[in-house]
Write an enzyme that holds these catalytic residues in place. Structure first.
Site, PDB file in Angstrom:
ATOM      1  N   GLU A  38      15.069  29.815  27.901  1.00 30.56           N
ATOM      2  CA  GLU A  38      16.200  30.746  27.415  1.00 30.56           C
ATOM      3  C   GLU A  38      17.621  30.491  27.754  1.00 30.56           C
ATOM      4  OE1 GLU A  38      15.015  34.966  27.687  1.00 30.56           O
ATOM      5  OE2 GLU A  38      13.734  34.709  25.765  1.00 30.56           O
ATOM      6  N   GLU A  56       2.993  33.827  31.324  1.00 25.79           N
ATOM      7  CA  GLU A  56       3.609  34.012  32.465  1.00 25.79           C
ATOM      8  C   GLU A  56       3.099  35.125  33.387  1.00 25.79           C
ATOM      9  OE1 GLU A  56       7.696  35.503  31.067  1.00 25.79           O
ATOM     10  OE2 GLU A  56       8.479  35.317  32.986  1.00 25.79           O
TER      11      GLU A  56
HETATM   12  O1  AHR Z   1       8.043  37.558  27.418  1.00 25.55           O
HETATM   13  C1  AHR Z   1       8.898  38.293  28.184  1.00 25.55           C
HETATM   14  C2  AHR Z   1      10.159  37.823  28.670  1.00 25.55           C
HETATM   15  O2  AHR Z   1      10.860  37.660  27.158  1.00 25.55           O
HETATM   16  C3  AHR Z   1      10.136  36.169  29.051  1.00 25.55           C
HETATM   17  O3  AHR Z   1       9.890  36.117  30.371  1.00 25.55           O
HETATM   18  C4  AHR Z   1      11.506  35.779  28.574  1.00 25.55           C
HETATM   19  O4  AHR Z   1      11.361  34.383  28.377  1.00 25.55           O
HETATM   20  C5  AHR Z   1      11.953  36.719  27.441  1.00 25.55           C
HETATM   21  O5  AHR Z   1      12.992  37.141  27.486  1.00 25.55           O
END
Ligand code: AHR
Length: 667
Positions: A382, A46
């Site tokens: 999520e 990410e």
């Molecule tokens: O890994 C960090 C964050 O944690 C991610 O962006 C999210 O999907 C989760 O809540």
């Protein structure tokens, strides 16, 4: 050593050995209990913590196209005549905003020169917390320019924090047709500097428009122009990941739906990839990052290419018409869901379609004629609840109809238990979704206790588990004081024995988040830390790497004297696989006790075992131990060889250790 001391030493040694707990295990090599999916251990990527812009994406110029909310953020005008914005005696710098020029990149810089001398008017870019410049490496500077007369020069310099010039060149843009052209030059750095800047001075007369001002090191991953940081990709490659989940994470959902991640806006010419704010820009009040935007220089084509380079399956996660439910909670009405679904269908065509198809043709035109073999696709990050299930169904129906072989991943919320998770998980299973995406951020104790989570899991449904995000939190979830301690990594190692033992239902797992810049982070802990010049692997990284590079292809049972898998008895956790290609038995034993123990493992079902076994141990007596840039090897794997005896292996388990033992079998 004198005689008495020697006796005392031997007595002490013997009493230590006697005090050591000896645990017996039996492994049945002839009865595989599950197949380990090739995807089993993967990566979660990410753009958080400067993971992409300022991290993996090797661009060194911040705000290269002046599209940040504050157009000159990251830039500083230098002038001997005190010029700031606008003109002074007919020369100066302005930022023009002309959406008709390009809707995706409307701003550019106009430099007006009036017999300007070198040193009078210049511009400096500070990079992402500085620019890491390495002695002897070539740096490629490029710029889009437009002019009517060729009377301007650009003196390009790499300067240290102190202001010393460590690389320079001159660019004289030639085309005068008042259209946009690219010009470039290369500089070789004469010194290493962690916080360098890019400076250029204007010289001459006339009007020069500039945009997409860029600086890349030549030593990128595979030497690709405009590519990725080689040191970071190398660490990922060393893990031999089975898959890469991208582009997140919360970034998929965006701050709101307008700022969600849209893959179609991340491909094609860089100047056409519309920059948007990074959700992590102001998400964490104590770690504000007002200069955090997404340039999408690392876009979907680059993600697919990275997967291909790593030999990993691509696992894109798409927005499902919902923003973050615990944040902006914005929702696309169900009757407006079609464009989101269409994005999914088009993505499959972009990845897999032949060159006769619209999106397959585009992929080929962008330089990748061969398909990327996409097999999995995530719907939402999520997200959970009734609204999610309704939207998921719309995706499922369309994808099933057009691409029945694609396996969809359903989201189950933020945690893998409770009122968000349970009903969503149940509904998804009723829909026969291929994978449910479970997220686990909890304390180390939780991870050890949950080593048995999947031993008794629902095996009636065809749905498999993707542990899409997990990491043990030394203090608590989202706590900025969290650390990558050995305690957290050891707990994860214990938990992973449970994932491996239950590989029939757990088919993918990825630690999260993956990358963090030491000065630009918003979330801790993270698997790999980096600064502008180097990388640092955490103890957690080594746990992941040991599992992924010692995966095996089938699971075999490894039971203690009570015929139970080791899920914490005697503070031990264990699992066993066989690598069919090499005919090796791979044992993983985690000792979470502060004392040494010994494991006697009897191997059944093999005619003979090799007389020695290779052992990799990750260990530290201090559970709070961490790796650092200064001391990167505090927790790092050590290799040894041990002798086997008959059909048994005796493994000395150090306090607080993960041991991976490979034994050659012959049947
Ligand atoms: O890994 C960090 C964050 O944690 C991610 O962006 C999210 O999907 C989760 O809540």
């Amino acid at each position: 050593m004198n005689y008495r001391l020697l006796i005392l030493f031997l007595l002490l040694q013997t009493s230590c050995l006697l005090a050591q707990n000896k645990v017996v295990f039996t492994v049945q090599t002839q009865k595989p209990t599950a197949t380990v999916a090739p995807t089993m251990w993967g990566l979660f990527f990410e753009d958080i913590n400067l993971g992409a812009d300022g991290g993996l994406y090797a661009e060194l110029v911040k705000n290269r196209s002046f599209e940040f909310d504050t157009p000159l953020m990251g830039w500083k005008i230098t002038s001997t005549k005190d010029v700031m914005y606008g003109f002074y005696f007919g020369s100066g710098i302005q930022i023009l905003n002309q959406p008709d020029k390009a809707a995706t990149n409307p701003r550019f810089m106009r430099v007006t020169l009036n017999k300007t001398q070198k040193g009078e008017l210049g511009l400096t870019n500070e990079g992402f917390r500085g620019m890491g410049i390495k002695k002897g490496v070539r740096y490629d500077f490029s710029v889009l320019y437009r002019q009517q007369t060729a009377m301007a020069k650009l003196h390009v310099e790499l300067v240290t924090e102190k202001g010393d010039i460590i690389g320079s060149g001159v660019l004289s843009p030639e085309q005068t047709d008042n259209r946009w052209h690219r010009d470039e030059l290369s500089l070789t750095a004469s010194a290493t500097e962690p916080k360098a800047k890019l400076r250029f001075w204007y010289e001459g007369d006339g009007v020069l428009d500039l945009d997409m001002i860029s600086l890349f090191p030549a030593d990128t991953w595979k030497g690709r122009k405009g590519g990725l940081r080689a040191d970071l990709v190398q660490l990922l490659a060393d893990m031999k990941p089975g898959f890469v989940r991208f582009p997140g994470g919360c970034i998929v959902e965006g701050r709101d739906l307008a700022q969600r991640y849209q893959w179609k806006k991340t491909i094609g010419p860089l100047e056409e990839r519309k920059l948007i704010v990074n959700r992590w820009n102001n998400e964490v009040q104590a770690r504000l990052a007002p200069d955090y935007f997404q340039s999408f220089g690392l876009g979907f084509l680059e993600y697919f290419q990275l997967c291909e380079d790593l030999g990993a399956q691509p696992l894109p996660i798409l927005n499902c018409g919902m923003a973050c439910q615990v944040n902006s909670a914005e929702l696309t009405p169900l009757e407006n869901i079609d464009p989101y679904v269409q994005d999914a269908l088009d993505l499959i065509e972009f990845a897999n379609g032949n060159q006769e198809t619209k999106w397959g043709k585009l992929r080929a035109a962008l330089g990748h004629p061969a398909p990327f073999q996409l097999t999995m696709l995530g719907v939402g990050n999520e997200n959970f609840g009734t609204s999610y299930i309704e939207r998921f169904k719309a995706f499922q129906e369309a994808v099933k109809k057009q691409y029945p072989a694609i396996k969809l991943v359903g989201s189950t919320g933020l945690l893998s238990a409770g009122e968000m998770f349970d009903p969503t998980n149940t509904e998804l299973r009723k829909l026969d979704v291929a994978y449910v995406d479970e997220h686990n951020y909890s304390d180390p104790q939780w991870f050890m206790q949950n080593a048995k989570r999947y031993d008794t899991y629902d095996r009636t449904s065809a749905t498999k588990v993707f542990v899409g995000e997990y990491a043990a939190q030394s203090v608590g979830m989202t706590n900025l004081a969290n650390k990558n301690t050995w305690r957290t990594a050891l707990a994860e190692a214990a938990y992973m024995t449970g994932l491996e033992r239950n590989a029939d239902i757990v088919q993918l797992a990825s630690y999260a988040p993956l990358l963090a810049h030491v000065e630009g982070w918003q979330w801790k802990p993270d698997l790999i830390w980096f600064d502008n010049l180097g990388v640092m692997a955490t103890p957690n990284y080594y746990v992941q790497k040991l599992y992924a590079t010692n995966k095996g292809s089938v699971v075999v049972s490894m039971l203690d004297k009570n015929n139970l898998p080791a899920t914490g008895q005697d503070s031990l956790y264990a699992s066993a696989t066989i690598d069919k290609a090499t005919n090796e038995l791979i044992l993983k034993v985690v000792n979470t006790a502060g004392n040494a123990q010994s494991a006697e493992v009897t191997i059944e079902g093999a005619k003979k075992i090799a007389s020695t076994a290779a052992v990799l141990t990750l260990q530290n007596d201090n559970l709070e131990a961490e790796n650092s840039f200064l001391l990167p090897g505090v927790v790092t794997p050590a290799a040894t060889t041990i002798n086997t005896k008959g059909n048994a292996v005796h493994v000395a388990l150090k306090p607080y250790s993960l041991s991976v033992i490979r034994v050659n079998l012959s049947r």
